[in-house]
Enzyme design. Structure first.
Site, mmCIF file in Angstrom:
data_model
loop_
_atom_site.group_PDB
_atom_site.id
_atom_site.type_symbol
_atom_site.label_atom_id
_atom_site.label_comp_id
_atom_site.label_asym_id
_atom_site.label_seq_id
_atom_site.Cartn_x
_atom_site.Cartn_y
_atom_site.Cartn_z
ATOM 1 N N ALA A 394 33.445 -43.225 -0.298
ATOM 2 C CA ALA A 394 33.612 -44.546 0.309
ATOM 3 C C ALA A 394 34.888 -45.220 -0.184
ATOM 4 O O ALA A 394 35.606 -45.874 0.593
ATOM 5 C CB ALA A 394 32.388 -45.409 -0.011
ATOM 6 N N CYS A 395 35.201 -45.079 -1.470
ATOM 7 C CA CYS A 395 36.424 -45.680 -2.005
ATOM 8 C C CYS A 395 37.671 -45.014 -1.434
ATOM 9 O O CYS A 395 38.678 -45.686 -1.167
ATOM 10 C CB CYS A 395 36.431 -45.608 -3.526
ATOM 11 S SG CYS A 395 35.360 -46.811 -4.325
#
Length: 427
Positions: A394-395
């Protein structure tokens, strides 16, 4: 004749209520094998009714995260494609805190749970979740130590599988996407040493020293005398072992120590790589004052930190990141960070943006985790491996999308020698 709604059809409606969309951006597979959703879209498998119960009790990002970490929800196929589809949809696509469903959406979600027999007590959160609400005052020394321990004391063997031989847990510097993780991490360490102007005998304080990679590099390649500090007992144990194996015990001192407790300055240089995110907005003035006081006149400070590019936000203790990854972590904007770092006697020499470099780094870490999945699970837990897969993927997407950046801010304390005329001195 009206087609009878399948389990997957009902789950698609439930997920739409959570996300605030008319149709989920992914294809859903129900626990009975039924499928619903856009053909060709990434497939998200709902393994049990417990996943729906989690969403009824916590209909937002935290409920989804709990279901994934617990294995109630799973990904079929590419993790990046699945998270990218979810990230772009409805409330998950918002840059601010995820808004809760409306009362109508909550009623629809509850109705789906009733229809599918998923009503019951709230499931216990996965063991990997933490809530530091009772661990003392936010950013007190004891609570900071607890937050750091939650993230870093999950086993050195686990981190070795995810980070690779470099054991560097921060953004690498890539010449090209084909550079390779270990070479890119070495390039980052060398860049920091050059920016700090290290020479034989320079005294360096490495704040948040991790597993000792920066300290070892500065001592081996530049002849520096290094004090490395961390709040993680696990990190310190491995860092000391690596320092001893490198034959550098006379040049590198690894301590379990809070930066506020260091009292043996002055230092010629201070590196703070991936540590300021743990400090908190309210404590930044104290952090800067403490490091400035430890620098000799003419000494340099390099602050390498992730910055939030989507405006100022208030930390939300009920997000996935807060409960599973970085308790009490707080991201500032770059402008705010620079404003807090500079002062009358601390001059900004350089700011370098490394946003795309962190996306490449995170993708490389996810690849290592996927390659070493069974060993990573054995070294920690399946839930912990799922946490790291979710957060790193996600990052990576957030860095690629420009929601987050990472920047190196180089400063020099006044009163000593003049800085170089051009940044070519360290590039």
């Amino acid at each position: 004749m009206t087609r009878q709604r399948t389990v997957a059809d009902r789950l698609a409606a439930a997920l739409g209520a959570v996300l605030g969309t008319t149709e989920p951006p992914v294809r859903l597979r129900g626990w009975d094998g039924s499928l619903a959703g856009p053909p060709g879209a990434p497939v998200l498998a709902i393994r049990s009714r417990r996943a729906l119960r989690r969403l009824v009790w916590s209909p937002g990002q935290l409920g989804l995260a709990r279901a994934y970490v617990a294995g109630d929800i799973d990904i079929e196929g590419d993790v990046f494609a699945t998270f990218a589809a979810l990230r772009s949809a409805g409330r998950l696509g918002e840059t601010g805190p995820m808004a809760p469903p409306t009362w109508r959406e909550r009623l629809g979600l509850l109705g789906t749970a009733v229809a599918l027999g998923a009503i019951g007590p709230e499931p216990a959160p996965p063991a990997e979740e933490v809530d530091l609400g009772r661990a003392g005052r936010r950013h007190s020394r004891s609570r900071d130590a607890a937050a750091i321990s939650h993230h870093y004391d999950v086993g050195n063997d686990f981190y070795a599988l995810v980070l690779g031989p470099s054991m560097v847990y921060s953004c690498a510097v890539w010449e090209t996407p084909e550079t390779g993780l270990d070479a890119a991490q070495e390039a980052k360490l060398d860049l920091v040493c050059r920016k700090l102007g290290l020479t034989p005998g320079s005294r360096l304080l490495d704040v948040g020293c991790g597993w000792g990679s920066m300290a070892i590099h500065a001592a081996q390649r530049y002849g520096a005398d290094v004090v490395g500090i961390t709040l993680s007992e696990e990190q310190a144990r491995m860092a000391r072992k690596r320092v001893a194996e490198a034959g550098l015990t006379d040049r590198v001192d690894i301590r379990v120590q809070d930066y506020r407790a260091v009292d043996d300055g002055p230092f010629d240089a201070i590196s703070s790589i991936g540590m300021a995110e743990h400090v908190g907005r309210g404590q930044m003035p104290e952090y800067v004052a403490a490091l400035r006081a430890l620098l000799r006149p003419g000494g340099r400070l390099l602050n390498h930190a992730i910055n939030w590019n989507a405006g100022t936000t208030t930390p939300d203790p009920d997000t996935f990141i807060s409960r599973y990854v970085f308790p009490d972590g707080e991201l500032l904007g770059l402008g705010e960070t620079v404003g807090l770092l500079e002062s009358a006697d601390l001059e900004v020499l350089d700011v370098e943006a490394l946003r795309q470099h962190y996306a490449l780094t995170l993708r490389a870490w996810v690849q290592l985790l996927e390659q070493n999945w069974s060993a990573a699970v054995a070294a920690s837990s399946e839930g912990r491996a799922r946490v790291w897969r979710l957060y790193m993927a996600a990052c990576a997407l957030a860095f690629e999308g420009g929601d987050m950046g990472v920047n190196q801010v180089l400063l020099q304390k006044t009163g000593g020698e003049q800085p170089p005329l051009r940044r070519t001195a360290w590039t």
